[in-house]
Design a protein around this motif. Structure first.
Motif, PDB file in Angstrom:
ATOM      1  N   ARG A   1       0.834  -1.201   0.000  1.00  0.00           N
ATOM      2  CA  ARG A   1       0.000   0.000   0.000  1.00  0.00           C
ATOM      3  C   ARG A   1       0.873   1.258   0.000  1.00  0.00           C
ATOM      4  N   GLU A   2       1.974   1.220   0.762  1.00  0.00           N
ATOM      5  CA  GLU A   2       2.884   2.370   0.797  1.00  0.00           C
ATOM      6  C   GLU A   2       3.555   2.567  -0.561  1.00  0.00           C
ATOM      7  N   ALA A   3       3.849   1.458  -1.235  1.00  0.00           N
ATOM      8  CA  ALA A   3       4.401   1.551  -2.591  1.00  0.00           C
ATOM      9  C   ALA A   3       3.405   2.260  -3.502  1.00  0.00           C
ATOM     10  N   SER A   4       2.135   1.896  -3.375  1.00  0.00           N
ATOM     11  CA  SER A   4       1.087   2.536  -4.181  1.00  0.00           C
ATOM     12  C   SER A   4       0.994   4.023  -3.873  1.00  0.00           C
ATOM     13  N   ASP A   5       1.120   4.385  -2.595  1.00  0.00           N
ATOM     14  CA  ASP A   5       1.086   5.794  -2.200  1.00  0.00           C
ATOM     15  C   ASP A   5       2.257   6.567  -2.797  1.00  0.00           C
ATOM     16  N   ASN A   6       3.358   5.872  -3.047  1.00  0.00           N
ATOM     17  CA  ASN A   6       4.548   6.491  -3.636  1.00  0.00           C
ATOM     18  C   ASN A   6       4.616   6.265  -5.147  1.00  0.00           C
ATOM     19  N   ARG A   7       3.451   6.050  -5.755  1.00  0.00           N
ATOM     20  CA  ARG A   7       3.311   5.958  -7.220  1.00  0.00           C
ATOM     21  C   ARG A   7       4.030   4.747  -7.808  1.00  0.00           C
ATOM     22  N   MET A   8       3.913   3.621  -7.103  1.00  0.00           N
ATOM     23  CA  MET A   8       4.467   2.368  -7.609  1.00  0.00           C
ATOM     24  C   MET A   8       3.420   1.278  -7.427  1.00  0.00           C
ATOM     25  N   MET A   9       3.152   0.521  -8.484  1.00  0.00           N
ATOM     26  CA  MET A   9       2.154  -0.530  -8.415  1.00  0.00           C
ATOM     27  C   MET A   9       2.842  -1.888  -8.372  1.00  0.00           C
ATOM     28  N   VAL A  10       2.691  -2.599  -7.242  1.00  0.00           N
ATOM     29  CA  VAL A  10       3.300  -3.916  -7.055  1.00  0.00           C
ATOM     30  C   VAL A  10       2.205  -4.966  -7.192  1.00  0.00           C
ATOM     31  N   LYS A  11       2.400  -5.943  -8.072  1.00  0.00           N
ATOM     32  CA  LYS A  11       1.341  -6.898  -8.391  1.00  0.00           C
ATOM     33  C   LYS A  11       1.263  -8.083  -7.434  1.00  0.00           C
ATOM     34  N   GLY A  12       2.136  -8.158  -6.445  1.00  0.00           N
ATOM     35  CA  GLY A  12       2.077  -9.249  -5.482  1.00  0.00           C
ATOM     36  C   GLY A  12       3.195  -9.141  -4.462  1.00  0.00           C
TER      37      GLY A  12
ATOM     38  N   ILE B   1       6.286  -4.942 -11.386  1.00  0.00           N
ATOM     39  CA  ILE B   1       6.159  -3.669 -10.681  1.00  0.00           C
ATOM     40  C   ILE B   1       6.151  -2.557 -11.723  1.00  0.00           C
ATOM     41  N   SER B   2       5.198  -1.637 -11.613  1.00  0.00           N
ATOM     42  CA  SER B   2       5.124  -0.517 -12.556  1.00  0.00           C
ATOM     43  C   SER B   2       5.329   0.791 -11.807  1.00  0.00           C
ATOM     44  N   LEU B   3       6.286   1.605 -12.292  1.00  0.00           N
ATOM     45  CA  LEU B   3       6.502   2.932 -11.725  1.00  0.00           C
ATOM     46  C   LEU B   3       5.517   3.892 -12.389  1.00  0.00           C
ATOM     47  N   LEU B   4       4.777   4.640 -11.579  1.00  0.00           N
ATOM     48  CA  LEU B   4       3.759   5.539 -12.104  1.00  0.00           C
ATOM     49  C   LEU B   4       4.250   6.976 -12.175  1.00  0.00           C
ATOM     50  N   SER B   5       5.539   7.196 -11.855  1.00  0.00           N
ATOM     51  CA  SER B   5       6.149   8.507 -12.037  1.00  0.00           C
ATOM     52  C   SER B   5       7.374   8.330 -12.924  1.00  0.00           C
ATOM     53  N   ASP B   6       7.909   9.425 -13.399  1.00  0.00           N
ATOM     54  CA  ASP B   6       9.038   9.363 -14.330  1.00  0.00           C
ATOM     55  C   ASP B   6      10.332   9.736 -13.610  1.00  0.00           C
ATOM     56  N   ASP B   7      10.561   9.126 -12.457  1.00  0.00           N
ATOM     57  CA  ASP B   7      11.723   9.457 -11.633  1.00  0.00           C
ATOM     58  C   ASP B   7      12.437   8.172 -11.227  1.00  0.00           C
ATOM     59  N   LEU B   8      13.705   8.052 -11.610  1.00  0.00           N
ATOM     60  CA  LEU B   8      14.477   6.848 -11.272  1.00  0.00           C
ATOM     61  C   LEU B   8      14.692   6.687  -9.771  1.00  0.00           C
ATOM     62  N   HIS B   9      14.534   7.766  -9.015  1.00  0.00           N
ATOM     63  CA  HIS B   9      14.683   7.658  -7.555  1.00  0.00           C
ATOM     64  C   HIS B   9      13.682   6.667  -6.965  1.00  0.00           C
ATOM     65  N   ASP B  10      12.603   6.396  -7.704  1.00  0.00           N
ATOM     66  CA  ASP B  10      11.609   5.435  -7.225  1.00  0.00           C
ATOM     67  C   ASP B  10      12.212   4.044  -7.053  1.00  0.00           C
ATOM     68  N   LEU B  11      13.246   3.727  -7.837  1.00  0.00           N
ATOM     69  CA  LEU B  11      13.925   2.434  -7.689  1.00  0.00           C
ATOM     70  C   LEU B  11      14.612   2.339  -6.333  1.00  0.00           C
ATOM     71  N   VAL B  12      15.171   3.459  -5.880  1.00  0.00           N
ATOM     72  CA  VAL B  12      15.805   3.513  -4.554  1.00  0.00           C
ATOM     73  C   VAL B  12      14.729   3.430  -3.472  1.00  0.00           C
ATOM     74  N   THR B  13      13.650   4.190  -3.669  1.00  0.00           N
ATOM     75  CA  THR B  13      12.534   4.164  -2.718  1.00  0.00           C
ATOM     76  C   THR B  13      12.002   2.742  -2.551  1.00  0.00           C
ATOM     77  N   LEU B  14      11.849   2.049  -3.663  1.00  0.00           N
ATOM     78  CA  LEU B  14      11.326   0.681  -3.643  1.00  0.00           C
ATOM     79  C   LEU B  14      12.273  -0.260  -2.908  1.00  0.00           C
ATOM     80  N   ARG B  15      13.567  -0.076  -3.094  1.00  0.00           N
ATOM     81  CA  ARG B  15      14.551  -0.916  -2.386  1.00  0.00           C
ATOM     82  C   ARG B  15      14.468  -0.666  -0.874  1.00  0.00           C
TER      83      ARG B  15
END
Length: 713
Positions: A362-373, A622-636
């Motif tokens: 859910r937090e990933a979704s709040d940060n514009r990332m969709m995790v399918k499982g 996993i789909s990033l819903l923003s155009d920022d590579l920092h999301d990869l760090v956030t996800l980690r």
């Protein structure tokens, strides 16, 4: 519409029209009607009291909203399906209402019910737990249900109705909380797999095409699907020819040839060609939606940590019974034994682990990332290798033409650019767009003077221009596939002029005639993101690109990447990923294009960027819903933080329940206290499991870092 304003502050407005103003489905339709206005971004309705909650952009638009509400009549009401936001809010509201009723009944009963009625209701409530425990016993299952049933039975047998009631109340709350999180997870998963297609091209009986809302499509209609589009229906191909990627349906990364008579399914993507499909199934009847229903009830997307927690929880139960028996044998005191029986390690373990995983999703979704499982978040946390496709991922996918070189005297620089722009304008690829745009900037006009253009995915273009065969594309396409000849003088010029550039080659009638040099600068944040990923435990960072060796080497040096592969074909990408997995590495693949889909499907966990092709988004885990590579760090950070939370929960559960077990065995605490503290701690650990991993200040830190990166550039 008649209504009363109940709340009006800032950009939030709530009005109420009364209990019978509209039905639940009409409420969804009313919300969709209001959302047609750009300044309204969220609407929630409640049919129970006719409430309409509206979030809008600017307080100056308030009067517009009142005008819209005043103009709505009964004829405007229609039934519709809820949006994902509405479904999510309803799940939360129903849970809070259920919780309020449970607390209300308990408080009212303790104050007003006479003692005999309280005892009767206690036995009535206990029947559920006793039956579930009896079912486990007769099925020879030593599990949590058996332990709970035994604890309730023991308390009732000793006449300790207070502890029994408290334990059952807290267990009921835990069950409600678990049901709530499961429903939220299913809702999120369903949304991530939804097609979200608003319009389709309908083919009329006379062959003409018209665009119409997807919801209006009926069985028997004919729909045209163009190259790169997601297929919105199940049906049969009646005209056209195409290659369809069915990875989202079958897991097979290679495209399948579809010609008239063949069946296609909603959610798959057409990679090449155009097809006309006669509709068999729509909406909930499609195979995709049946698969979504199957996924909802399967274990496939469950994280390993959650499965392990459930196995661990059940494996602990026999030891709880053993500790109870030993306590009774050593002390002969049934009260002490019951105090031990009230302590259940497994209940907290079984609750907190899925809560931690769902909370992270859910937090990933709040940060514009969709995790399918959950399992994909887990794989991302444990991965030691990340593979990037260069174009559109490490770069901005906004290439520019920097040089145009004629290779013979037969054609001028302007001729090469004119022909290239004329042919490339038929395609939406970023490099094609760059060539067309550059020709426009130079004032070079071109006319349609070629036959039908053939697009060869990830290779190039072939056509007939002025009665001559013209091919444009990669070095591999021209020299290896097309057999174009190149002399030593041309080879020397290529090495001299095109160092550190990506090159589009043009050949006419079997001879190399022109080079177009393209630059696609790397993203400003890419280098810093790669450095942070290494600091977070990703040991291997690999870049894959179809660029020349010199261009790939230059980009890798700029990014601080030591491992890269140049002149890579689509089939090579998936092979490289498979080789890395064979070496024992856990691989993340990040890509955005049609030609990345085989590699995305092959990786342990795959990530698509915001502007990815439809097929990349469908295949990606996993789909990033923003155009920022920092999301990869956030996800980690989010995924590793999830594991830290799970491990912290384990330590806390062992510490608290171990202490209760010892105190109960020594007779220091009563069964009532043991049950109360155990169940209260379970609920507390459950609440802590829903706490944000990243914290409220994380987004501010990202913004500061982005400013620092921009300043550094």
């Amino acid at each position: 519409m008649k209504y009363q304003v109940m709340y009006d502050k800032g950009t939030r407005l709530r009005v109420r029209s009364g209990q019978w103003a509209f039905t639940k489905e009409e409420g969804y339709g009313l919300a969709s009607l209001l959302l047609e206005n750009d300044f309204i971004h969220e609407v929630y309705t409640s049919h129970r009291n006719g409430s309409i909650l509206i979030y809008y952009d600017d307080v100056e638009n308030k009067n517009k909203i009142f005008k819209i509400l005043n103009s709505i009549t009964l004829d405007d009401l229609f039934e519709a399906e809820p949006t994902q936001l509405q479904v999510s809010k309803e799940i939360t509201d129903d849970f809070l209402l259920k919780l309020a009723k449970m607390f209300g009944r308990r408080i009212f009963g303790r104050i007003f019910y006479p003692a005999p009625l309280k005892v009767f209701l206690t036995f009535m409530h206990a029947s559920k737990f006793l039956w579930e425990g009896f079912d486990s016993l007769t099925s020879f299952r030593v599990d949590v249900a058996l332990l709970d049933g035994a604890a309730v039975a023991g308390a009732l047998w000793m006449g300790d109705y207070g502890p029994a009631t408290s334990m059952m109340f807290l267990l009921s709350i835990s069950e409600a909380l678990e049901d709530y999180t499961v429903q939220k997870a299913k809702s999120t998963l369903k949304d991530s797999l939804a097609l979200n297609i608003d319009t389709v091209w309908l083919v009329e009986d006379d062959g003409t095409e018209r665009q119409c809302p997807a919801i209006d499509v009926q069985k028997g209609d004919k729909v045209k699907i163009h190259m790169g589009d997601v297929i919105p229906v199940d049906g049969k191909v009646v005209d056209g020819d195409g290659m369809v990627n069915e990875a989202s349906m079958t897991g097979e990364p290679l495209a399948v040839h579809k010609r008239p008579g063949k069946t296609v399914h909603a959610g798959t993507v057409i990679e090449e060609g155009n097809i006309i499909v006669e509709v068999y199934s729509i909406n909930k009847e499609t195979r995709l939606n049946k698969i979504v229903d199957l996924i909802e009830n399967s274990e496939e997307l469950k994280a390993d940590a959650q499965s392990q927690a459930e196995r661990l929880a059940d494996s602990i139960v026999p030891y709880s019974f053993l500790a109870t028996a030993v306590t009774y044998l050593l002390t002969g005191n049934a009260t002490r034994a019951l105090s031990v029986l009230m302590v259940d390690f497994s209940c907290a373990i079984k609750l907190t682990t899925p809560l931690s995983i769902i909370s992270a999703m859910r937090e990933a979704s709040d940060n514009r990332m969709m995790v399918k499982g959950g399992k994909f978040l887990e794989k991302y946390a444990t991965a030691d290798t990340i593979v990037f496709d260069k174009t559109g991922t490490l770069t901005n996918a906004s290439p520019k033409v920097v040089h145009v070189f004629p290779m013979t005297k037969r054609y001028t620089r302007e001729d090469i650019l004119r022909m290239a722009a004329c042919i490339e304008e038929h395609f939406a690829h970023s490099i094609a767009t760059a060539i067309v745009k550059h020709a426009e900037e130079e004032g070079i006009k071109h006319e349609e003077d070629h036959s039908e253009v053939e697009y060869i995915v990830a290779h190039g273009i072939a056509t007939t221009y002025d009665d001559k065969r013209v091919v444009i594309g990669s070095r591999h396409f021209l020299f290896d596939d097309e057999g174009i000849r190149i002399n030593k003088t041309q080879e020397k010029k290529i090495k001299k002029e095109v160092q550190e550039h990506s090159v589009v080659y043009m050949a006419i009638d079997g001879k190399l005639e022109g080079l177009i040099c393209i630059d696609d600068p790397v993203r400003d944040e890419a280098k810093y993101v790669i450095e942070e990923l290494k600091e977070l435990g990703i040991e291997n960072v690999i870049m894959l690109t179809g660029d020349s060796e010199s261009a790939a080497k230059s980009s890798a040096k700029t990014l601080g990447i030591t491992q890269y592969r140049s002149q890579v074909l689509p089939e090579d990408k998936s092979r490289i990923v498979e080789e890395l997995k064979a070496e024992g590495k856990t691989v993340i693949m990040v890509g955005d294009g049609i030609n990345d889909s085989p590699a995305l499907a092959a990786a342990d966990v795959s990530v698509s960027m915001k502007h990815s092709s439809d097929i990349a988004r469908e295949v990606a885990d996993i789909s990033l819903l923003s155009d920022d590579l920092h999301d990869l760090v956030t996800l980690r950070k989010l995924s590793t933080g999830m594991f830290d939370k799970i491990n912290t929960n384990y330590r806390r559960i062992v510490a608290v329940n171990g202490t209760l077990l010892v105190l109960g065995a020594l007779g220091i605490i009563t069964p009532t206290t043991s049950s109360f503290v155990h169940n209260l701690s379970t609920m507390l650990f459950g609440a802590l499991s829903t706490k944000s991993v990243l914290g409220d200040d994380y987004n501010n830190e990202i913004e500061v870092k982005a400013i620092e990166v921009a300043d550094a550039e």
